[in-house]
Design an enzyme around this catalytic site. Structure first.
Site, mmCIF file in Angstrom:
data_model
loop_
_atom_site.group_PDB
_atom_site.id
_atom_site.type_symbol
_atom_site.label_atom_id
_atom_site.label_comp_id
_atom_site.label_asym_id
_atom_site.label_seq_id
_atom_site.Cartn_x
_atom_site.Cartn_y
_atom_site.Cartn_z
ATOM 1 N N SER A 11 -56.039 -4.844 20.242
ATOM 2 C CA SER A 11 -54.742 -4.282 19.876
ATOM 3 C C SER A 11 -54.068 -5.074 18.749
ATOM 4 O O SER A 11 -54.520 -5.055 17.613
ATOM 5 C CB SER A 11 -53.859 -4.200 21.127
ATOM 6 O OG SER A 11 -52.721 -3.424 20.893
ATOM 7 N N LYS B 272 -59.274 -1.594 20.598
ATOM 8 C CA LYS B 272 -58.134 -0.803 21.074
ATOM 9 C C LYS B 272 -57.204 -0.534 19.885
ATOM 10 O O LYS B 272 -56.396 -1.366 19.511
ATOM 11 C CB LYS B 272 -57.372 -1.518 22.182
ATOM 12 C CG LYS B 272 -56.199 -0.683 22.709
ATOM 13 C CD LYS B 272 -55.361 -1.452 23.709
ATOM 14 C CE LYS B 272 -54.145 -0.619 24.116
ATOM 15 N NZ LYS B 272 -53.225 -0.359 22.991
ATOM 16 N N ASP C 150 -58.924 -7.022 5.224
ATOM 17 C CA ASP C 150 -58.904 -6.005 4.169
ATOM 18 C C ASP C 150 -58.301 -6.537 2.872
ATOM 19 O O ASP C 150 -58.712 -6.149 1.777
ATOM 20 C CB ASP C 150 -58.129 -4.771 4.634
ATOM 21 C CG ASP C 150 -58.972 -3.876 5.533
ATOM 22 O OD1 ASP C 150 -60.111 -4.263 5.854
ATOM 23 O OD2 ASP C 150 -58.490 -2.797 5.914
#
Length: 476
Positions: free
Chosen positions: A299, A324, A310
């Site tokens: 999460s 998740k 990224d």
């Protein structure tokens, strides 16, 4: 005669129009009412069953319990993370997010009728008693957990400080279940733990509660002063961090980013689609960062790891995360508690879904397992993709669009976007730093002691067939 004909035809025309309008309205009304009619029929069925249970069950049932369980069943059928919270459980959840509550000190979830340990919280009774991530709890004080909801099991594990409870544990690598006795204590979750590793600042985030961001900034300031000019970089340890508050995950990511998006949440409606943006200012002053993740990172942890990866702000080391990637909104119901409802999916800045896929590390480093955890057929967590009824990574509309655009995508991008569901990995972390393979690798990496050929990402491990968790992990 002409006037009479005109009146007659006018009347006939008006009658025809009225008839056509009536037929059209009736058709539209029937069309609109048909779905509602089916809905009301199903509600009548529920009412019939409810009354039959109340009148004919062998013992007089508790009406409140029947209704609450019916609501919970409806929400649980949607996905593993939607649920109903009674007023008491709602109050407990509010206390947990503040970082202080009573209990054993374990993050738990449920799968196939037993409670599964996501991770023990550092320096709590559970951690000191030897509870490990992935342990299955089958009995509480010799009473079976089977048949209880996760909330009911958690409530049994909580209790007055200094009172004991015996957990019956099933553990990978051991043929027979065994008992562990734990004495309850008041749990204060310190979400941020830090220490100096010579010229490296080590920071471990155990959860994302209301104090995580503030404590992280404070810890970093202290580490900078203690290490001084020789500071080479930071290790941000998110292993076995089950997540928490979305705004804290965004704030932590923002601490290391100067610009760009952090996370995109896409919901069913436009108002539920939002993008969080980083603000100028890097708390780490541009120093290199390594983020450690494993199968227990879920999460909010995956949001941070995905954002820093990224933007190439950090090197992610370890094993694939849990996967998740869904947003749960807490919707209060006044005096009747609240519901936890999945309302959106998480996407990384490069528009990659986390749901049921997880974050793949830049460099895969497997953790050395102790002999007692090694088996002839070593098993791993399956993560979100192994949960029964889990939400798919993309909505149906997105899947259809991806199929239509598939031919136009570059091979690398297509591979990433169409990645099949696969998440989870080993969640074991040794207590001794010198035995922590992943941490030692991260320290060497930041010091430039790792050969270049060893920094190429290895293929991610395939998930196993072990059971995984039922809902967003619950501390107790």
């Amino acid at each position: 005669m002409r006037k009479t004909d005109f009146v007659f035809w006018t009347f006939l025309t008006m009658t025809g129009l009225a008839g056509a309008t009536t037929v059209l309205n009736v058709t539209q009304t029937y069309s609109a009412a048909s779905p509602n009619s089916e809905l009301y029929r199903q509600l009548d069925l529920f009412g019939d069953v409810f009354e039959r249970v109340r009148s004919d069950y062998v013992e007089k049932p508790d009406d409140t319990m029947l209704i609450e369980n019916a609501i919970n069943g409806m929400l649980a059928a949607l996905d593993p993370h939607s649920s109903y919270m009674s007023p008491k459980h709602y109050r407990d959840m509010q206390v947990q997010t503040r970082g202080e509550f009573g209990g054993l000190g374990i993050e738990v979830t449920m799968e196939n009728g037993v409670v599964k340990v996501v991770a023990p919280i550092d320096e709590t009774p559970a951690a000191k008693a030897g509870i490990l991530a992935n342990d299955l709890i089958t009995h509480l004080d010799n009473d079976q957990i089977s048949g209880l909801t996760l909330e009911q099991a958690v409530e049994k594990m909580r209790g007055p400080v200094n009172t004991p409870i015996t957990l019956t544990i099933m553990r990978q690598g051991r043929d027979e279940p065994f008992d562990i006795k734990i004495v309850r204590d008041f749990i204060r979750i310190n979400a941020v733990r830090s220490r100096v590793e010579d010229d490296i600042a080590y920071i471990r985030l155990t959860t994302f509660n209301e104090k995580t961001h503030a404590n992280l900034v404070k810890a970093m300031d202290e580490l900078k002063k203690e290490i001084g000019p020789k500071l080479k970089g930071y290790v941000l340890d998110l292993r076995n961090n089950p997540g928490g508050l979305l705004d804290q995950a965004i704030a932590v990511s923002d601490d290391f980013l100067d610009q760009g998006s952090i996370v995109l949440t896409k919901g069913r409606n436009n108002e539920e689609t939002q993008r969080a943006q980083a603000r100028p200012g890097d708390t780490a002053d541009g120093k290199p960062i390594v983020v450690l993740i494993n199968g227990g990172s879920a999460s909010a942890s995956e949001i941070v790891a995905g954002a820093l990866k990224d933007h190439k702000r950090a090197t992610v080391i370890g094993t694939r995360s849990f996967g998740k990637g869904s947003v749960q909104t807490i919707i209060p119901l006044g005096a009747n508690g609240a519901i936890r409802l999945t309302t959106a999916r998480y996407y990384t800045p490069s528009n990659r879904s986390i749901q049921a896929k997880g974050i793949d590390p830049d460099i895969v480093v497997e953790q050395e397992l102790p002999e007692e955890l090694k088996t002839a057929r070593q098993e791993r967590n399956r993560g979100e993709a192994g949960l029964r009824g889990h939400l798919k990574g993309e909505s149906r509309e997105e899947q259809e669009k991806q199929k239509a655009d598939e031919a136009a995508k570059a091979d690398e991008q297509k591979s990433e976007q169409k990645k099949e569901e696969e998440s989870g990995s080993s969640a074991y972390v040794p207590q001794e730093a010198e035995k922590d393979t992943q941490l030692q690798y991260a320290l060497k990496y930041l010091r430039g002691e790792i050969p270049v050929e060893e920094t190429v990402a290895k293929p991610a491990q395939q998930p196993s067939n072990t059971a995984e968790e039922q809902k967003s992990s619950v501390p107790n």
